[in-house]
Design an enzyme around this catalytic site. Sequence first.
Site, short mmCIF file in Angstrom:
data_model
loop_
_atom_site.label_atom_id
_atom_site.label_comp_id
_atom_site.label_asym_id
_atom_site.label_seq_id
_atom_site.Cartn_x
_atom_site.Cartn_y
_atom_site.Cartn_z
N SER A 263 13.14 -2.34 40.23
CA SER A 263 14.18 -3.07 39.51
C SER A 263 15.16 -2.07 38.90
O SER A 263 14.74 -1.10 38.27
CB SER A 263 13.57 -3.93 38.41
OG SER A 263 14.55 -4.36 37.49
N LYS A 264 16.45 -2.32 39.09
CA LYS A 264 17.47 -1.47 38.50
C LYS A 264 17.35 -1.48 36.98
O LYS A 264 17.57 -0.48 36.31
CB LYS A 264 18.85 -1.96 38.94
CG LYS A 264 20.00 -1.10 38.43
CD LYS A 264 20.10 0.22 39.15
CE LYS A 264 21.38 0.96 38.78
NZ LYS A 264 21.45 2.30 39.37
#
Length: 495
Positions: A263-264
């Site tokens: 996940s960014k």
Amino acid sequence: MLIDHAYFEAQEARIPRGKVRTRFAPSPTGYMHVGNLRTALYTWLIARRAGGTFILRIEDTDQGRYVEGAVDVIYRTMKECGLTHDEGPDVGGPVAPYIQSERRDTYGKYAQLLVSLGGAYYCFCGKEEEDSAEGKEIKKHVCSCPQLSEEEVRRRIDAGEPYVIRQKIPTGTTTFHDAVFGDITVDNDTLDDQVLLKSDGLPTYNFANVIDDHLMGITHVVRGSEYLSSAPKYNLLYQAFGWEIPTYVHCSPVMRDAQNKMSKRHGDPSYEDLKAQGYLTEAILNYVALLGWSPKGEQAEQEIFSLSELAQVFDMTGISKSPAIFDIAKLEHFNAVYLRALPAEQFAAVAQPYIHESVKNEAIDTAEIAALLQARCEKLTEIPEKVDFFDALPDYDRAFYTNKKSKTDEAVSLDMLTKTLPVLESLAPWTAENIHDTLIALAEQLGVKNATLMWPLRIAVAGKLVTPGGAVEICHILGKEETLRRMRRGIEVLG
């Protein structure tokens, strides 16, 4: 409701048929994360392996998530990765437009058609549940709107009452086939009458997806396994329209570890981040291809694949049901292999900007430095720290001169530097071969091992324990004057 059948017949006539057609349909949200890149790659490979058509479609109907410049990121990434598209917003094609927001007029017509076919209904309840967020419990919508007569629906629409159009889920079960997960059957009681067309006339993601995929003749739909739960509703839409269902290819997620998806938001790298961290595009693509896919047959043990090789061997049967763990150490291994395989001139070209970050002296030959680095570099971003000593001799600990393997201590090192200095002062011409032969002859004359002479010389001219290249190469790159200056400084440090 009057249905313009000529319009739908014209739309059907435009659809290309007869060969594999795949699409990559990203939303312009600002960056290309690893999972998106893998979807793009697999989609491209399926088309290329089959001699088919690869389409780029921009899904920008969710304006709340739109990020300025994100479309440029998509184009740039696809171009850098060599994932060329045959049809798309920038190149056109037989089923243009390829940007969802430019197709808005289409979705309302198909929603009305679906109502007439019995696959959807007008809902006036005033609640507009959007596509359920991942992980949230789906609350099944129940109302009396499906039982409204056509006359009542028309009266309420004409009165200006706001409405949405919802999918009408039939009773029974729905079975769909996925190329990775096989046949999956679900009870229709678990499926919600999802909103297809919102009160503002815009489609929801799921509805626009199905309409666009059909009208563009998409034969294979590649997406993340989080969309498996939506596949039965997609199937029911295709069946209600009487359309052929494409081949579904659901890919398990790319994970940061055994428990967490990448996940960014949690700091996991996007494609652009990996490039900025010094990884080559070719290495990233090769590694990403193997995140959830493995080759078969003669290539079963092979790890290194060019993009063209992948296009020849990629087979959907090699896609795994299990999540893939993103291992940065493994990517570093791939990157090192690719860096070392580059032609010397090409490596010098990609390394040069990183060398110049710390080596500002224009008199120093960066190509010669690059030649030292190529076999000793795993990431391009390691380069500035590895070569900064060429620009300026760092402060260093005199303890560096002590090395058990080379049989040196401070006294031995001082002796070696003192005896080497006049020999190099008189050396001409200053070539790598001359420096090498002179130092080897001197070591023999002094009755010491080569390393006993070379170790203190390298410390004196580099000021580092670990360097790309040895004393000979470093002295040659620095030039005679700077080498002698640093040697005198080393004698001062030891004296």
